[in-house]
Design an enzyme around this catalytic site. Structure first.
Site, short mmCIF file in Angstrom:
data_model
loop_
_atom_site.label_atom_id
_atom_site.label_comp_id
_atom_site.label_asym_id
_atom_site.label_seq_id
_atom_site.Cartn_x
_atom_site.Cartn_y
_atom_site.Cartn_z
N HIS A 132 7.08 -61.95 48.47
CA HIS A 132 8.38 -62.16 48.39
C HIS A 132 8.96 -63.83 47.80
O HIS A 132 9.84 -63.88 46.62
CB HIS A 132 8.84 -62.98 49.69
N GLU A 149 15.54 -71.46 60.21
CA GLU A 149 14.69 -70.41 60.26
C GLU A 149 13.21 -71.47 60.26
O GLU A 149 12.90 -72.53 60.61
CB GLU A 149 14.78 -70.34 58.61
N ARG A 186 6.02 -71.92 50.05
CA ARG A 186 7.25 -72.38 49.80
C ARG A 186 8.11 -72.39 51.72
O ARG A 186 8.28 -71.42 51.97
CB ARG A 186 8.75 -71.39 49.45
N HIS A 244 6.41 -62.29 52.99
CA HIS A 244 8.45 -62.47 53.96
C HIS A 244 7.63 -61.79 54.64
O HIS A 244 6.96 -60.60 54.96
CB HIS A 244 9.37 -61.90 52.94
N ARG A 286 5.96 -69.80 57.16
CA ARG A 286 6.25 -68.08 57.00
C ARG A 286 4.73 -67.25 56.38
O ARG A 286 4.38 -66.11 57.42
CB ARG A 286 7.08 -67.96 55.47
P1 FAD Z 1 16.66 -64.88 39.53
O1 FAD Z 1 18.50 -65.04 40.28
O2 FAD Z 1 15.88 -63.97 39.37
O3 FAD Z 1 17.16 -64.47 38.36
C1 FAD Z 1 16.41 -64.38 37.20
C2 FAD Z 1 16.97 -64.20 35.93
O4 FAD Z 1 16.60 -63.76 35.00
C3 FAD Z 1 18.12 -62.79 35.79
O5 FAD Z 1 19.27 -62.47 35.21
C4 FAD Z 1 17.25 -61.52 34.99
O6 FAD Z 1 18.16 -60.59 34.81
C5 FAD Z 1 16.79 -62.36 33.95
N1 FAD Z 1 15.28 -62.15 33.14
C6 FAD Z 1 14.40 -61.87 33.89
N2 FAD Z 1 13.69 -61.72 33.19
C7 FAD Z 1 14.31 -62.01 31.69
C8 FAD Z 1 14.33 -61.89 30.39
N3 FAD Z 1 12.54 -60.77 29.48
N4 FAD Z 1 15.35 -61.26 29.27
C9 FAD Z 1 16.10 -61.79 29.83
N5 FAD Z 1 16.86 -62.25 31.07
C10 FAD Z 1 15.92 -61.90 32.15
N6 FAD Z 1 16.09 -68.67 49.05
C11 FAD Z 1 16.59 -69.04 49.73
O7 FAD Z 1 16.28 -70.42 49.32
N7 FAD Z 1 17.34 -69.09 50.44
C12 FAD Z 1 17.59 -67.68 50.78
O8 FAD Z 1 17.89 -67.39 51.88
C13 FAD Z 1 16.24 -66.68 49.97
N8 FAD Z 1 16.65 -65.35 50.71
C14 FAD Z 1 16.17 -64.71 49.75
C15 FAD Z 1 15.76 -62.68 49.99
C16 FAD Z 1 14.78 -62.06 48.77
C17 FAD Z 1 15.75 -60.36 49.35
C18 FAD Z 1 14.57 -62.07 47.62
C19 FAD Z 1 14.55 -61.53 46.80
C20 FAD Z 1 14.53 -63.50 47.59
C21 FAD Z 1 14.89 -64.84 48.34
N9 FAD Z 1 14.59 -66.23 48.04
C22 FAD Z 1 15.74 -67.33 49.01
C23 FAD Z 1 14.28 -66.56 47.35
C24 FAD Z 1 15.43 -66.53 45.43
O9 FAD Z 1 16.73 -66.02 46.24
C25 FAD Z 1 14.59 -66.91 43.76
O10 FAD Z 1 14.21 -67.50 44.91
C26 FAD Z 1 16.49 -67.83 43.51
O11 FAD Z 1 17.16 -66.72 43.49
C27 FAD Z 1 15.48 -67.08 42.47
O12 FAD Z 1 16.99 -67.11 41.25
P2 FAD Z 1 16.70 -67.93 39.89
O13 FAD Z 1 17.93 -68.36 39.35
O14 FAD Z 1 15.39 -68.59 39.38
O15 FAD Z 1 15.90 -66.20 39.38
C1 SIN Z 2 15.04 -65.31 54.73
O1 SIN Z 2 16.26 -64.87 54.63
O2 SIN Z 2 14.19 -64.94 55.28
C2 SIN Z 2 14.69 -65.53 53.23
C3 SIN Z 2 14.71 -66.88 53.25
C4 SIN Z 2 14.68 -67.34 52.03
O3 SIN Z 2 13.27 -66.92 50.94
O4 SIN Z 2 14.44 -68.71 52.01
#
Ligand code: FAD
Ligand code: SIN
Length: 460
Positions: free
Chosen positions: A343, A114, A378, A236, A282
């Protein structure tokens, strides 16, 4: 008095919260909350993969270097090293949970590439890495009798000893809204972990799910934690330009596998902005697209991988291919219209390498935290890695402290709603949200000026 007690309260069921829960021993009683369904966070939407050097040696140094460079030299080198050195261990852990990674014909993990990565080092499950990861962790969590999962439970505020009048400041639980009954009740906990994800939904156009509203950052701030680097919102570069698709992401891996960014006439432009072209980090690519759109008055630019064999495209990007087809775009034959969208929240709640915040017994992990890994921007696929590494690190710290008799349960008074009145027009909240998202998009976007920021502040 409170009616719910748990050793560890984990707020959030994404990669960060789920992995932490799985690293804690079965002797600890754990309550895991999600404000929506268990897979409602950004994790299950992740596409590209998890950045991970699988061998020791120079390749680790190159991943460290790329991370620091992508972050505009603002990442903390010691944190970057701490995270990247643990990548292999985390991938092995996921393999032990039977995560269905994409593999080469020889059976090795397939590596994609990437933007900002100087070589292939992103492990993945086709273009649905997040769903594969989320499903793997959720299955493991449901198999653990010590973990109680409460979905549709929304944490509203943290409870600390200071808020109850004590001199010290220890987190002792949270007030939680049960969305099934509309009742707010306290949960007492010896340790509280914020794993609530990012805040990109504050923008009108975002790749994120609706729940990315920065709840954990707000709760931690109100309780007295430091918050840092919130100005570093990552955009993004390539979301599908199609209103019905709600900023559906077209993975950066499409560019990693040879996709080109072009104008409507087929002309490439990225090399005018950076010698790395489509594979620049990015933020550079998003700014270049923004600049081309403003310069030429365009609604979008195009991402073209149609020069690659059809089978190759469908094998690597089955989900993106299918989704685009639903909107009438066949990426094996034509370029896709794309625009940037908000993003990722690079900043967040300040933590150390154990995930500890400024408040005793309160941890923050995953996108809600500011660990120092990302700096101003990032590096692609470093987020899921950070979730896994800090999920593990915080669990180890909680385990080390779990026997401490001083960390005891403290009774929490019931939720006091005596001064609350029902708004007769709830629609006003929706209007505020719309106004905020529009103002953030218009005035606090990819490229900012003092004048626009002042205007945003005035509006807010
Ligand atoms: P999340 O997975 O966002 O989970 C948050 C949790 O908190 C959820 O369960 C939600 O319900 C809960 N929550 C929030 N507020 C409250 C509240 N007040 N009370 C109770 N529960 C609450 N990163 C990569 O490294 N590689 C990738 O390929 C990649 N692709 C991506 C593609 C997309 C479309 C997106 C949007 C992001 C991508 N990212 C990627 C970024 C990555 O997915 C996220 O940064 C990461 O998954 C965040 O994980 P997390 O556990 O911190 O939070
Ligand atoms: C992507 O697949 O382009 C998202 C990857 C990331 O957010 O790290």
């Amino acid at each position: 008095m409170t009616d719910h007690q748990t050793d560890v309260l984990i707020i959030g069921s994404g990669a960060a919260g789920l992995s932490l829960a799985l690293h804690l021993p079965e002797s600890l009683n754990i309550t895991l909350l999600s404000k929506g369904t268990i897979s409602a966070g950004a994790t299950s939407w992740a596409q590209g993969g998890i950045a991970a050097v699988l061998k020791n040696g120079e390749a680790i140094e190159r991943h460290i270097q790329d991370t620091i460079e992508a972050g505009a030299n603002l990442p903390k080198p010691e944190v970057v090293r701490f995270v990247i050195k643990q990548a292999r261990k985390q991938i092995q852990w996921l393999e032990s949970l039977s995560m269905p990674f994409s593999r080469t014909e020889k059976g090795d993990l397939h590596l994609t590439r990437e933007g900002g990565h100087s070589e292939r080092r992103v492990v993945h499950a086709a273009d649905q890495t997040g769903k594969a990861l989320s499903d793997t962790l959720i299955n493991a969590v449901y198999a653990r009798p010590n973990i109680t999962v409460k979905t549709h439970h929304l944490a509203i505020d943290l409870v600390t000893t200071q808020r109850l009048g004590a001199d010290d400041n220890r987190c002792i639980g949270a007030y939680v809204l049960d969305r099934n009954t509309d009742r707010v009740f306290p949960i007492q906990a010896r340790f509280v972990v914020l794993a609530t994800g990012g805040a990109a939904k504050v923008y009108l156009y975002t790749s994120n799910p609706d729940g990315s509203t920065g709840d954990g950052i707000a709760m931690a701030w109100r309780a007295g934690c430091r918050v840092a680097n919130m100005e570093f919102i990552q955009f993004h570069p390539t979301c599908l330009y199609e209103p019905r698709a709600k900023s559906f992401l077209i993975s950066e891996a499409v560019r990693g596998e040879g996709g080109k960014l072009v104008l409507e006439n087929g002309q490439q432009f990225m090399h005018n902005y950076d010698p790395r072209g489509e594979l620049a980090p990015r933020d550079i690519v998003a700014r270049a697209i923004d600049s081309e759109m403003k310069r030429l008055g365009l609604d979008c630019v195009y991402l073209d991988i149609s020069h690659k064999p059809r089978d190759f495209i469908i094998k690597h990007f089955p989900t993106i291919y299918e989704r685009c087809l639903e909107f009438g775009y066949d990426m094996t034959r034509e370029p896709l219209p794309v625009v940037p969208a908000a993003h990722y929240t690079c900043g967040g709640i300040v933590v150390d390498t154990r995930g500890r915040t400024d408040i005793d017994c309160l941890y923050a992990i995953g996108e809600t935290s500011h660990t120092g890994l990302h700096g101003a921007n990032r590096l692609a696929s470093n987020s899921l890695l950070e979730c896994l590494v800090f999920g593990h690190a915080a669990a180890m710290d909680i385990i080390a402290r779990a026997e401490d008799p001083r960390i005891e349960h403290v009774p929490i008074p019931p939720w006091d709603d005596s001064l609350v009145s029902d708004p007769d027009e709830a629609v006003v909240v929706t209007h505020n949200w719309d106004e905020l998202r529009r103002a953030m998009w218009d005035y606090v976007g990819i490229v900012r000026t003092t004048k626009r920021l002042q205007r945003a502040r005035h509006r807010i």
